[in-house]
Design a protein around this motif. Structure first.
Motif, PDB file in Angstrom:
ATOM      1  N   UNK A 216       0.797  -1.226   0.000  1.00  0.00           N
ATOM      2  CA  UNK A 216       0.000   0.000   0.000  1.00  0.00           C
ATOM      3  C   UNK A 216       0.836   1.287   0.000  1.00  0.00           C
ATOM      4  N   UNK A 217       1.896   1.406   0.814  1.00  0.00           N
ATOM      5  CA  UNK A 217       2.695   2.642   0.754  1.00  0.00           C
ATOM      6  C   UNK A 217       3.306   2.880  -0.624  1.00  0.00           C
ATOM      7  N   UNK A 218       3.708   1.785  -1.298  1.00  0.00           N
ATOM      8  CA  UNK A 218       4.280   1.928  -2.638  1.00  0.00           C
ATOM      9  C   UNK A 218       3.213   2.335  -3.646  1.00  0.00           C
ATOM     10  N   UNK A 219       2.021   1.767  -3.514  1.00  0.00           N
ATOM     11  CA  UNK A 219       0.919   2.167  -4.396  1.00  0.00           C
ATOM     12  C   UNK A 219       0.582   3.637  -4.185  1.00  0.00           C
ATOM     13  N   UNK A 220       0.580   4.066  -2.928  1.00  0.00           N
ATOM     14  CA  UNK A 220       0.296   5.467  -2.628  1.00  0.00           C
ATOM     15  C   UNK A 220       1.349   6.375  -3.263  1.00  0.00           C
ATOM     16  N   UNK A 221       2.600   5.924  -3.282  1.00  0.00           N
ATOM     17  CA  UNK A 221       3.672   6.712  -3.900  1.00  0.00           C
ATOM     18  C   UNK A 221       3.418   6.877  -5.396  1.00  0.00           C
ATOM     19  N   UNK A 222       3.072   5.782  -6.067  1.00  0.00           N
ATOM     20  CA  UNK A 222       2.802   5.840  -7.505  1.00  0.00           C
ATOM     21  C   UNK A 222       1.619   6.764  -7.783  1.00  0.00           C
ATOM     22  N   UNK A 223       0.550   6.616  -7.011  1.00  0.00           N
ATOM     23  CA  UNK A 223      -0.634   7.456  -7.211  1.00  0.00           C
ATOM     24  C   UNK A 223      -0.290   8.928  -7.001  1.00  0.00           C
ATOM     25  N   UNK A 224       0.505   9.223  -5.982  1.00  0.00           N
ATOM     26  CA  UNK A 224       0.891  10.618  -5.723  1.00  0.00           C
ATOM     27  C   UNK A 224       1.712  11.181  -6.872  1.00  0.00           C
ATOM     28  N   UNK A 225       2.611  10.361  -7.419  1.00  0.00           N
ATOM     29  CA  UNK A 225       3.427  10.805  -8.553  1.00  0.00           C
ATOM     30  C   UNK A 225       2.564  11.107  -9.781  1.00  0.00           C
ATOM     31  N   UNK A 226       1.425  10.434  -9.881  1.00  0.00           N
ATOM     32  CA  UNK A 226       0.497  10.672 -10.987  1.00  0.00           C
ATOM     33  C   UNK A 226      -0.516  11.766 -10.635  1.00  0.00           C
ATOM     34  N   UNK A 227      -0.264  12.463  -9.515  1.00  0.00           N
ATOM     35  CA  UNK A 227      -1.116  13.569  -9.056  1.00  0.00           C
ATOM     36  C   UNK A 227      -2.533  13.103  -8.700  1.00  0.00           C
ATOM     37  N   UNK A 228      -2.597  11.927  -8.074  1.00  0.00           N
ATOM     38  CA  UNK A 228      -3.880  11.398  -7.619  1.00  0.00           C
ATOM     39  C   UNK A 228      -3.981  11.531  -6.108  1.00  0.00           C
ATOM     40  N   UNK A 229      -5.170  11.849  -5.628  1.00  0.00           N
ATOM     41  CA  UNK A 229      -5.415  11.899  -4.186  1.00  0.00           C
ATOM     42  C   UNK A 229      -5.986  10.585  -3.672  1.00  0.00           C
ATOM     43  N   UNK A 230      -6.572   9.804  -4.569  1.00  0.00           N
ATOM     44  CA  UNK A 230      -7.133   8.508  -4.214  1.00  0.00           C
ATOM     45  C   UNK A 230      -6.712   7.482  -5.258  1.00  0.00           C
ATOM     46  N   UNK A 231      -6.769   6.215  -4.899  1.00  0.00           N
ATOM     47  CA  UNK A 231      -6.489   5.143  -5.843  1.00  0.00           C
ATOM     48  C   UNK A 231      -7.325   3.934  -5.479  1.00  0.00           C
ATOM     49  N   UNK A 232      -7.393   2.975  -6.401  1.00  0.00           N
ATOM     50  CA  UNK A 232      -8.213   1.777  -6.219  1.00  0.00           C
ATOM     51  C   UNK A 232      -7.349   0.524  -6.301  1.00  0.00           C
ATOM     52  N   UNK A 233      -7.804  -0.521  -5.643  1.00  0.00           N
ATOM     53  CA  UNK A 233      -7.233  -1.857  -5.786  1.00  0.00           C
ATOM     54  C   UNK A 233      -8.302  -2.778  -6.335  1.00  0.00           C
ATOM     55  N   UNK A 234      -7.932  -3.602  -7.311  1.00  0.00           N
ATOM     56  CA  UNK A 234      -8.831  -4.615  -7.826  1.00  0.00           C
ATOM     57  C   UNK A 234      -8.353  -5.953  -7.281  1.00  0.00           C
ATOM     58  N   UNK A 235      -9.165  -6.565  -6.419  1.00  0.00           N
ATOM     59  CA  UNK A 235      -8.778  -7.794  -5.726  1.00  0.00           C
ATOM     60  C   UNK A 235      -9.754  -8.920  -6.036  1.00  0.00           C
ATOM     61  N   UNK A 236      -9.236 -10.129  -6.155  1.00  0.00           N
ATOM     62  CA  UNK A 236     -10.063 -11.289  -6.435  1.00  0.00           C
ATOM     63  C   UNK A 236     -11.091 -11.528  -5.333  1.00  0.00           C
ATOM     64  N   UNK A 237     -12.189 -12.159  -5.708  1.00  0.00           N
ATOM     65  CA  UNK A 237     -13.247 -12.455  -4.739  1.00  0.00           C
ATOM     66  C   UNK A 237     -12.758 -13.366  -3.622  1.00  0.00           C
TER      67      UNK A 237
END
Length: 269
Positions: A216-237
């Motif tokens: 999650x911290x790494x995903x947040x870093x990528x999203x921030x670099x793309x100028x996003x305040x929020x991001x989503x995860x797609x997870x299997x059922x």
């Protein structure tokens, strides 16, 4: 005048942008992909009295899949059968591509509360082939940590159906190549994940609560670099048993449910 379905043109963009602003609270992606879809082709609009009031797109995915997406109707024109008209048009276009040998099946994904699309799909013989959880997260809730760009191989793809954003591909060599071209791969702490190029949606390639916590911290870093305040995860059922734990990590569902909120449908025309 009677409504007309035709191929989208560059000059349709203002209409598409308006529909996009009025969909999903202004978070719709349609305006962002307009130019790409125009270039790709099989992008259609429904025009009424000189005004574009709806859209639909058919995209060729690996393994001869025709992917149905972008079905929208302007809010002022909903409830009048225009959605069904666009749906029928795309299904017919799919039949034509089957006859041409370009695809073997039609597929699409939709949110679990999109009852109109689900009802149309079931009536037309589509079946659910996969279910996923789409969970949201806020960048500000994490201490972003920079991951390393990486590559991934077939053995990293543990699922039979792999999401990239709101598109889903069947595990194969062709799908591996497509995922590499369309997504970005990162690694942190020995765990890999794929991101859409806009940094909005992430697909973990390692399952489990601990794996998600580490990524999650790494995903947040990528999203921030793309100028996003929020991001989503797609997870299997299959992650349903740890849903409470995922929520404790700071993830949330847009609408409270204990069941997967993304359904993937398939039909052979």
């Amino acid at each position: 005048m009677e409504p007309v379905i035709r191929e989208a043109k560059p000059e349709d963009k203002p209409f598409i942008e308006e529909i996009s602003r009025l969909t999903w609270g202004g978070e719709d992606y349609l305006a962002r992909v307009f130019d790409e879809w125009i270039e790709d082709g099989d992008f259609y609009v429904l025009e009424l009295d000189g005004r574009v009031i709806g859209t639909a797109k058919l995209t060729l995915l690996p393994n001869k899949v025709g992917w149905m997406e972008g079905l929208r109707v302007h809010p002022d024109y909903r409830g009048r059968g225009f959605g069904r008209m666009l749906h029928n048009f795309i299904v017919q276009r799919g039949r034509e591509l089957v006859e041409e040998g370009k695809i073997e099946a039609l597929e699409f994904a939709t949110y679990f509360l999109n009852r109109e699309s689900i009802a149309m799909a079931k009536k037309d013989g589509f079946s659910v082939i996969a279910k996923f959880f789409n969970l949201g997260a806020k960048v500000a809730d994490f201490q972003p940590e920079e991951p390393s760009p990486t590559e991934f191989e077939m053995e990293d793809l543990g699922l039979g159906i792999i999401p990239l954003g709101w598109k889903f591909v069947h595990r194969s060599g062709e799908a591996l190549k497509w995922l590499r071209e369309k997504g970005e791969a990162y690694e942190t702490g020995g765990f890999k994940f794929i991101a859409t190029k806009d940094g909005i949606t992430f697909t973990p390639l390692s399952a489990g609560l601990g794996c998600i916590r580490a990524m999650l911290p790494a995903m947040a870093w990528v999203a921030r670099e793309k100028r996003r305040e929020e991001f989503d995860l797609m997870l299997t059922s299959g992650m349903k048993p740890v849903l409470p734990g995922l929520k404790r990590l700071g993830l949330f569902l847009w609408d409270e449910t204990e069941e997967p909120n993304v359904l993937v449908f398939r039909k052979r025309p």
